[in-house]
Design an enzyme around this catalytic site. Structure first.
Site, PDB file in Angstrom:
ATOM      1  CG  ASP A  74      -1.956   1.014   1.292  1.00 35.19           C
ATOM      2  OD1 ASP A  74      -2.772   1.008   0.367  1.00 35.19           O
ATOM      3  OD2 ASP A  74      -1.987   1.822   2.229  1.00 35.19           O
ATOM      4  CD  GLU A 130      -1.999   2.762  -3.686  1.00 31.15           C
ATOM      5  OE1 GLU A 130      -3.044   3.363  -3.987  1.00 31.15           O
ATOM      6  OE2 GLU A 130      -1.625   2.618  -2.504  1.00 31.15           O
TER       7      GLU A 130
HETATM    8  C1  GLC Z   1      -4.140   3.048  -0.700  1.00 32.35           C
HETATM    9  C2  GLC Z   1      -5.374   2.188  -0.744  1.00 32.35           C
HETATM   10  C3  GLC Z   1      -6.529   2.995  -0.246  1.00 32.35           C
HETATM   11  C4  GLC Z   1      -6.246   3.470   1.169  1.00 32.35           C
HETATM   12  C5  GLC Z   1      -4.913   4.202   1.249  1.00 32.35           C
HETATM   13  C6  GLC Z   1      -4.479   4.386   2.659  1.00 32.35           C
HETATM   14  O1  GLC Z   1      -4.242   4.122  -1.559  1.00 32.35           O
HETATM   15  O2  GLC Z   1      -5.568   1.696  -2.034  1.00 32.35           O
HETATM   16  O3  GLC Z   1      -7.729   2.264  -0.290  1.00 32.35           O
HETATM   17  O4  GLC Z   1      -7.241   4.351   1.581  1.00 32.35           O
HETATM   18  O5  GLC Z   1      -3.891   3.479   0.602  1.00 32.35           O
HETATM   19  O6  GLC Z   1      -4.103   3.158   3.231  1.00 32.35           O
END
Ligand code: GLC
Ligand code: CA
Length: 559
Positions: A205, A250
């Protein structure tokens, strides 16, 4: 072509499926999806052809950010089941040929996590320096917040010790300080724990935020001069513990920076990254019925190591972010696919799923998924995409696409036997309700979207050109058409997609081929003979798509 190589770097042609246990299948009838329910529906995913499940956070949580605010890294949210249920589910998934990865959310904890509860209570807490504090009044940071509808800055005052703590996301999600070696030890321990229980890696994440040290005091930052070294260390640790585990990161940043997060040509940092740029350009292309933006994005992808991989996707669990488009471009996509204010969020994204955005046009929906599976990379599906689920705008923001999985046309869409008002989230109603969109009906219908998805997935898996191969755009005269060639060793595949409504005939030349080569359709019966110079003319319907294997007389590839 060594087909056997494809079992080694398995992520290069995997089919990843993201789901939230909470909304997937409720087995004990309390209205909340659970691990037993997921285990009961693994056969649907195996039948679809999924090879890797990505579980959204299933850990104990304070419920501020749908599980992305964790209160215990070493446990399962009791509403979803137990560690035992998780292990049983993983074993069963493995038996059905599916690996399981899960979200690793270590940029921040919940403010209810015992570490933060201790840290905020006293400056002498042993956990105080797990987080990032400042004693002086912070400047205006309203431009840096991720959730502009909820937060005004990235520092929040904590009265107990009269200091401010850093949080990139909600104030209830204080950022961990990775420059602290004890935090890094904990992160490794967390990873090791879940790997030992059978996970095949993690969806990591918010990686850039995790590695960011702005806000940390200078002394601590000096001990952590190169965040990428840390990412390399995490990857090496994963490799030591599992051999073939993956980090799917991500990283919603421009390509040049993404190249760094792969570890450049060494490929020793993130194994995979989502291609946010190409996803956004694809929507611009769809809005314009012009393949140009998509083609330009694919051509601009940086070279990556042969071990690294892009994760391609149409939709994920968050808002459909369009943050990398220009303001005018974003306005075009909003106008085409989400004109109402209630469909938009954070001035940057849409909260809809694909089929409603395309007004349910089955030709167009199929064309987009055909595109997804034929693009170079590893496709990542979000649950419900395989049957064309719609959204619940009234749920608001990111929850609009996180509605219960629609399994049957019966009560609660077959998700749960509980009373409708007890469901963790309401089932979608209207034209995309379970009555019209559900797994059970589509399993029995050879012409359903589900059947089509299965076909795409089978052909994708049989065509390592797509996951592994080189990529080349093919010139042809129509703006609405994307024509591309993927090659790997002696294998080659031509894909043509028509983003426009008008039928077209597409003249193109397959480089290095001639009269000895034929094109064989892979999604239907059909094909075409190439001329001496490798040229051919391919007919495409409005929103049409074709995948064509390049074969010779003595070719032994699967057809
Ligand atoms: C990432 C996740 C999202 C979450 C954020 C904070 O962007 O995809 O859903 O709110 O991280 O953890
Ligand atoms: Ca349940």
């Amino acid at each position: 072509m060594r087909i056997t190589d494809t079992s080694d770097l398995w992520w290069k042609n995997a089919v990843v499926y993201c789901l939230d246990v909470e909304t997937f299948m409720d087995w004990n009838s309390d209205g909340i999806g659970d691990l037993e329910g997921l285990a009961q529906r693994l056969d649907h995913l195996a039948d679809l052809g999924i090879t890797c499940l990505w579980l959204m956070p299933f850990y104990p949580t304070a419920g501020r950010d749908d599980g992305y605010d964790i209160t215990d890294y070493y446990a399962v949210d009791p509403r979803l089941g137990t560690l035992g249920d998780l292990v049983e589910m993983i074993r069963t998934a493995n038996d059905r040929g599916m690996r399981v990865i899960a979200d690793l959310v270590v940029n921040h904890t919940s403010d209810q996590h015992p570490w933060f509860q201790s840290a905020k209570a006293s400056k002498d807490s042993p956990y105080r320096d797990f987080y990032v504090w400042r004693e002086d009044q912070p400047p205006d940071t309203s431009g840096q917040v991720v959730f502009p509808d909820a937060e005004e800055g990235i520092w929040t005052h904590s009265p107990e010790t009269d200091a401010w703590y850093l949080h990139r996301f909600y104030a209830e999600q204080p950022d961990l300080d990775v420059t602290n070696p004890r935090v890094r030890d904990e992160i490794a321990k967390i990873m090791g724990f879940w790997l030992q229980l059978g996970l095949a890696g993690f969806r990591v994440d918010a990686v850039p935020f995790l590695l960011e040290t702005a806000g940390v005091d200078e002394d601590s930052a000096a001990h952590f001069p190169d965040p990428h070294e840390y990412l390399r260390a995490l990857r090496a640790f994963l490799g030591r513990r599992t051999g073939s585990g993956v980090l799917l990161g991500e990283v919603n940043l421009p390509f040049e920076q993404q190249a760094e997060f792969f570890g450049g040509q060494d490929g020793d940092e993130l194994t995979m990254q989502f291609d946010f740029n190409t996803m956004q350009q694809m929507y611009l292309s769809l809005a314009r019925c012009d393949a140009g933006p998509l083609a330009a994005s694919l051509a601009a992808r940086p070279e990556i190591s042969p071990d690294s991989q892009w994760g391609t996707f149409v939709r994920n669990h968050d808002e459909l972010t369009l943050d990398k488009l220009g303001d005018d471009e974003r306005a075009e996509v909003f106008a085409a696919f989400g004109p109402e204010e209630e469909m938009q969020v954070y001035d940057r994204g849409l909260i809809r799923r694909l089929p409603p955005m395309l007004a349910g046009d089955p030709r167009r929906v199929r064309m987009v998924y055909s595109l997804l599976f034929s693009l170079p990379g590893t496709p990542v599906l979000f649950y419900g995409e395989e049957i064309g689920m719609g959204e619940d705008l009234s749920a608001g923001s990111r929850l609009s696409v996180r509605t219960p999985m629609q399994r049957t046309s019966g009560a609660n869409g077959g998700f749960s036997d509980a009373a409708a008002e007890e469901l963790t989230r309401p089932v979608v109603d209207g034209g995309f309700a379970p009555e019209f969109v559900n797994v059970a009906d589509q399993r029995r219908d050879p012409d359903s979207l589900l059947s089509f998805m299965k076909l795409l997935i089978r052909r994708y898996r049989e065509s390592p050109e797509l996951g592994w191969g080189g990529f080349q755009l093919l010139e042809q005269p129509h703006a609405a058409v994307l024509a591309h060639l993927c090659t790997w060793d002696d294998g080659a595949l031509v894909a043509v997609h028509n983003l426009g409504a008008e039928p077209l005939s597409v003249p193109l030349t397959v480089p290095g081929c001639g009269a000895g080569h034929r094109l064989e359709d892979l999604l239907t019966a059909g094909g075409a003979q190439l001329a001496d110079d490798g040229s051919v003319e391919l007919a495409l319907e409005g929103y049409g798509y074709r995948w064509l294997r390049v074969v010779t007389e003595d070719s032994r590839r699967i057809l």
